[in-house]
Each structure stands twice: as C-alpha cells, then as structure tokens.
Motif scaffolding. Structure first.
Motif, short mmCIF file in Angstrom:
data_model
loop_
_atom_site.label_atom_id
_atom_site.label_comp_id
_atom_site.label_asym_id
_atom_site.label_seq_id
_atom_site.Cartn_x
_atom_site.Cartn_y
_atom_site.Cartn_z
N LEU A 193 0.43 0.39 -1.43
CA LEU A 193 1.12 -0.89 -1.47
C LEU A 193 2.64 -0.68 -1.44
N LEU A 194 3.12 0.23 -2.26
CA LEU A 194 4.56 0.50 -2.28
C LEU A 194 5.06 1.01 -0.94
N LEU A 195 4.30 1.91 -0.31
CA LEU A 195 4.70 2.43 1.00
C LEU A 195 4.71 1.32 2.06
N ILE A 196 3.70 0.48 2.04
CA ILE A 196 3.64 -0.63 3.00
C ILE A 196 4.84 -1.54 2.83
N ILE A 197 5.17 -1.86 1.60
CA ILE A 197 6.33 -2.74 1.34
C ILE A 197 7.62 -2.09 1.81
N VAL A 198 7.80 -0.80 1.49
CA VAL A 198 9.02 -0.09 1.91
C VAL A 198 9.11 -0.04 3.43
N PHE A 199 7.99 0.31 4.10
CA PHE A 199 8.01 0.37 5.56
C PHE A 199 8.27 -1.01 6.15
N GLY A 200 7.66 -2.04 5.60
CA GLY A 200 7.86 -3.39 6.12
C GLY A 200 9.29 -3.87 5.97
N LEU A 201 9.87 -3.66 4.79
CA LEU A 201 11.26 -4.08 4.57
C LEU A 201 12.22 -3.26 5.43
N LEU A 220 -3.07 -5.79 -1.94
CA LEU A 220 -2.84 -6.61 -3.14
C LEU A 220 -4.15 -7.21 -3.65
N LEU A 221 -4.95 -7.76 -2.73
CA LEU A 221 -6.23 -8.34 -3.13
C LEU A 221 -7.19 -7.26 -3.63
N ALA A 222 -7.18 -6.10 -3.01
CA ALA A 222 -8.05 -5.00 -3.47
C ALA A 222 -7.67 -4.59 -4.89
N ARG A 242 -7.95 6.43 -10.37
CA ARG A 242 -7.35 7.20 -9.28
C ARG A 242 -7.34 6.36 -7.99
N MET A 243 -8.42 5.62 -7.75
CA MET A 243 -8.47 4.77 -6.56
C MET A 243 -7.40 3.67 -6.65
N GLN A 244 -7.25 3.08 -7.81
CA GLN A 244 -6.23 2.04 -7.98
C GLN A 244 -4.82 2.63 -7.83
N ALA A 245 -4.63 3.85 -8.31
CA ALA A 245 -3.33 4.50 -8.16
C ALA A 245 -3.02 4.75 -6.69
#
Length: 138
Positions: free
Chosen positions: A13-21, A52-54, A4-7
């Motif tokens: 991660l996906l949200l960060i990438i979408v917001f960044g792009l 990503l590292l986490a 659950r933590m990894q999910a």
C-alpha cells in the motif's frame, strides 16, 4: 502468519501510494506520455483500493476470499467514478483541492474504470493470500 501477510499488504500500500503520487507529481516533468501519467495513476489508484479493502476486510474478518475483495474493490471504484457525475458547490470546491482530486477525481471517464479494473486485477494477482503456493495460505 496473518500478521506477515498484513505487513506485506501494508508495505505494498505504501509503495503504491508513493508511486502514484510520484507519477502524478513528476510524470509530466519527466516527459512521460500523458496516457501513462493519466491512466497509470488510475491503475495505481485501483490497486490502492484493493489493498486498502484487503487490509480492512482481513482485520475485521478473514472470511472473504481475495476474489471477493477484488469484486468489492471494483464496485467501490466504479461508484467513486460515477460519483464524479454528482455536483454540489461544496463537493466541487473539494475536488479542486489536491486531496479532492486524488481521492475523488474531477471528471468522469469510463476509461478510468478500465484502468481501475486492471489495477485491481494486478493487485489481486500479487496478493499473497491469492497465490496458492504462498506460505501465508498454509
């Protein structure tokens, strides 16, 4: 519990990438200040490195604490920033592509290091493994 933590980390991660792009692509057109577009993207990039590292560290071994992951993320971010000072024709050609600009950047800036540190600190603060009241830690 680890799943659950990894999910949650993967969703972050996906949200960060979408917001960044989105910020990089539409920030200027939306009339956002240059400072916000430039350093907001760097802040999100630093957050992405932490997450990503986490994900990677936890998949390999759950022994590194979130503070260690944050320190490693900062070291990686600083190395990538200083790597911008190294130039070869092939590397410079890659940096001119969209992928190269997003992954490696083009121009060295010490201010980016500060933005990365803030992004890493924010990701660390919101990491479910860091928060003591988190059910994932029990």
């Amino acid at each position: 519990m680890l799943g659950r933590m990894q999910a949650r980390r993967f969703a972050a991660l996906l949200l960060i990438i979408v917001f960044g792009l989105t910020l990089r692509r539409f920030g200027d057109a939306a009339g956002l200040p240059f400072f916000l577009v430039k350093y907001g993207g760097s802040l999100l990039w630093g957050s992405m490195v932490y997450v990503l590292l986490a994900l990677a560290v936890t998949a390999l071994t759950a022994r590194m604490p979130p503070a260690g992951i944050a320190a490693l993320a900062l070291a990686v971010a600083i190395c990538v920033e200083f790597f911008r000072l190294y130039h070869t024709p092939g590397l410079d050609a890659f940096r001119l592509t969209t992928a190269g600009a997003l992954l490696l950047g083009r121009v060295f800036s010490p201010w980016n290091i500060l933005a990365y540190a803030i992004g890493i600190a924010a990701a660390y603060a919101f990491d479910p493994a860091h928060r003591p009241s988190s059910p994932e830690r029990r």
